[in-house]
Design an enzyme around this catalytic site. Structure first.
Site, PDB file in Angstrom:
ATOM      1  N   ARG A  64       0.793  -1.387  -0.048  1.00 41.97           N
ATOM      2  CA  ARG A  64       0.075  -0.050  -0.086  1.00 41.97           C
ATOM      3  C   ARG A  64       0.805   1.225  -0.032  1.00 41.97           C
ATOM      4  O   ARG A  64       1.709   1.487   0.899  1.00 41.97           O
ATOM      5  CB  ARG A  64      -0.916  -0.116   1.142  1.00 41.97           C
ATOM      6  CG  ARG A  64      -2.072   0.685   1.065  1.00 41.97           C
ATOM      7  CD  ARG A  64      -2.985   0.383   2.141  1.00 41.97           C
ATOM      8  NE  ARG A  64      -2.288   0.843   3.541  1.00 41.97           N
ATOM      9  CZ  ARG A  64      -3.075   1.222   4.670  1.00 41.97           C
ATOM     10  NH1 ARG A  64      -4.376   1.292   4.540  1.00 41.97           N
ATOM     11  NH2 ARG A  64      -2.559   1.826   5.694  1.00 41.97           N
ATOM     12  N   ASP A  66       1.188  -2.099  12.303  1.00 45.08           N
ATOM     13  CA  ASP A  66       1.508  -2.794  10.831  1.00 45.08           C
ATOM     14  C   ASP A  66       1.604  -4.257  10.922  1.00 45.08           C
ATOM     15  O   ASP A  66       2.782  -4.774  11.445  1.00 45.08           O
ATOM     16  CB  ASP A  66       2.737  -2.009  10.285  1.00 45.08           C
ATOM     17  CG  ASP A  66       3.039  -2.326   8.743  1.00 45.08           C
ATOM     18  OD1 ASP A  66       3.305  -3.643   8.598  1.00 45.08           O
ATOM     19  OD2 ASP A  66       3.101  -1.392   8.089  1.00 45.08           O
ATOM     20  N   ASP A  74       5.398  -5.572   9.524  1.00 43.17           N
ATOM     21  CA  ASP A  74       6.375  -5.158  10.306  1.00 43.17           C
ATOM     22  C   ASP A  74       6.456  -5.919  11.452  1.00 43.17           C
ATOM     23  O   ASP A  74       7.474  -6.525  11.950  1.00 43.17           O
ATOM     24  CB  ASP A  74       6.560  -3.659  10.410  1.00 43.17           C
ATOM     25  CG  ASP A  74       6.902  -2.864   9.348  1.00 43.17           C
ATOM     26  OD1 ASP A  74       7.548  -3.429   8.449  1.00 43.17           O
ATOM     27  OD2 ASP A  74       6.506  -1.744   9.303  1.00 43.17           O
TER      28      ASP A  74
HETATM   29  C1  PRP Z   1      -1.000  -4.205   4.703  1.00 34.59           C
HETATM   30  C2  PRP Z   1      -1.952  -5.449   4.813  1.00 34.59           C
HETATM   31  C3  PRP Z   1      -2.479  -5.410   3.831  1.00 34.59           C
HETATM   32  C4  PRP Z   1      -2.985  -3.817   3.409  1.00 34.59           C
HETATM   33  C5  PRP Z   1      -4.228  -3.459   3.936  1.00 34.59           C
HETATM   34  O1  PRP Z   1       0.089  -4.678   3.791  1.00 34.59           O
HETATM   35  O2  PRP Z   1      -1.150  -6.685   4.901  1.00 34.59           O
HETATM   36  O3  PRP Z   1      -1.940  -6.201   2.416  1.00 34.59           O
HETATM   37  O4  PRP Z   1      -1.765  -3.362   4.072  1.00 34.59           O
HETATM   38  O5  PRP Z   1      -4.497  -2.200   3.544  1.00 34.59           O
HETATM   39  P1  PRP Z   1      -5.819  -1.839   2.604  1.00 34.59           P
HETATM   40  O6  PRP Z   1      -6.817  -2.594   2.973  1.00 34.59           O
HETATM   41  O7  PRP Z   1      -5.917  -0.396   2.997  1.00 34.59           O
HETATM   42  O8  PRP Z   1      -5.372  -2.240   1.166  1.00 34.59           O
HETATM   43  P2  PRP Z   1       0.993  -3.441   3.378  1.00 34.59           P
HETATM   44  O9  PRP Z   1       0.760  -2.835   2.251  1.00 34.59           O
HETATM   45  O10 PRP Z   1       1.678  -2.977   4.766  1.00 34.59           O
HETATM   46  O11 PRP Z   1       2.331  -4.371   2.852  1.00 34.59           O
HETATM   47  P3  PRP Z   1       3.302  -5.682   3.789  1.00 34.59           P
HETATM   48  O12 PRP Z   1       2.457  -6.616   4.056  1.00 34.59           O
HETATM   49  O13 PRP Z   1       4.284  -5.942   2.680  1.00 34.59           O
HETATM   50  O14 PRP Z   1       3.801  -4.846   4.953  1.00 34.59           O
HETATM   51  N1  URA Z   2      -2.014  -2.406   7.165  1.00 34.91           N
HETATM   52  C1  URA Z   2      -1.618  -2.836   8.330  1.00 34.91           C
HETATM   53  O1  URA Z   2      -0.640  -3.874   8.398  1.00 34.91           O
HETATM   54  N2  URA Z   2      -2.286  -2.361   9.233  1.00 34.91           N
HETATM   55  C2  URA Z   2      -3.189  -1.596   9.292  1.00 34.91           C
HETATM   56  O2  URA Z   2      -3.897  -1.247  10.412  1.00 34.91           O
HETATM   57  C3  URA Z   2      -3.664  -1.083   8.146  1.00 34.91           C
HETATM   58  C4  URA Z   2      -3.026  -1.525   7.029  1.00 34.91           C
END
Ligand code: PRP
Ligand code: URA
Length: 209
Positions: A104, A200, A203
């Site tokens: 995202r 997150d 993370d």
């Molecule tokens: C997080 C989570 C989802 C997304 C949700 O991923 O695991 O995929 O955000 O957000 P949304 O519903 O607003 O799209 P992130 O983009 O942080 O990537 P990552 O898993 O690689 O950390």
């Molecule tokens: N992605 C995450 O990992 N946490 C949130 O709360 C929203 C988006």
């Protein structure tokens, strides 16, 4: 409109509470995500088709039931969805595993695609999309679009925590998709994070912050 199933099982709620705690470290977070995923998939698959077969036990012949219908596949959204794979495959060991890479954009909150590899026979499978967080719903909606482009129209979305905004987005974009969540939280904050959420997920799962 697809249904929304919120799990209120005490074991799931207990484990999720520990995950939410900011003092819970990566090792425990990872273990709990896997355990909750396993508990959830037990219920997510409750309505799978079965067929009668004859089995001969050491005592006698009897009629038993085995899975029939479409084969299963799971599709974690990278990265955080990876943390749900082991829990699910421990109950469905023969499921094929596809991967969709999306992150995202922190400014626009729009999903950016970087990888997509799905099972070759996706159109003949029932696919479970795995991602702990359903926030704006942008990532999950894009993932469902990829899968539908491959001709698969039997999709279930499995999340740990969902915001009302994310659920509304999926119901609008993909009314045919059922959503399964361990908890529905209050709202999104101004940065697009789920409140209270767990921060997150990627993370915390991989210890990158
Ligand atoms: C997080 C989570 C989802 C997304 C949700 O991923 O695991 O995929 O955000 O957000 P949304 O519903 O607003 O799209 P992130 O983009 O942080 O990537 P990552 O898993 O690689 O950390
Ligand atoms: N992605 C995450 O990992 N946490 C949130 O709360 C929203 C988006």
């Amino acid at each position: 409109m697809g249904k929304v199933v919120v799990f209120n099982h005490p074991l799931i709620q207990h484990k999720l509470s520990i995950m939410r705690d900011k003092n819970t470290g990566t090792k425990e977070f990872r273990e709990l995500l896997s355990e909750i995923s396993m508990l959830m998939v037990f219920e997510v698959t409750r309505d799978l088709e079965t067929e009668a077969v004859e089995v001969e036990t050491p005592i006698c012949k009897c009629t038993c039931h085995v899975l029939s219908g479409k084969k299963l596949g799971i599709v974690p959204i990278l990265r955080a969805g990876l943390g749900m794979v082991d829990g699910v495959t421990s109950l469905i060991p023969n499921a094929k595993v596809g991967h969709i890479g999306l992150y995202r954009d922190p400014k626009t909150l729009k999903p950016v695609e970087y990888y997509c590899k799905l099972p070759a026979d996706s159109e003949n499978r029932e696919l479970l999309i795995l991602d702990p967080m359903l926030a704006t719903g942008g990532s999950a909606s894009a993932a469902i679009n990829f899968i539908k482009q491959r001709g698969c129209n039997h999709i279930r979305l499995v999340n740990l925590i969902a915001a009302p905004e994310g659920i509304a987005r999926i119901q609008k974009d993909h009314p045919d998709v059922d959503i399964y969540v361990a908890a529905q939280d209050e709202r999104l904050n101004e940065h697009g994070y789920i409140v209270p959420g767990l921060g997150d997920a990627g993370d915390r799962l991989f210890g990158t912050k």
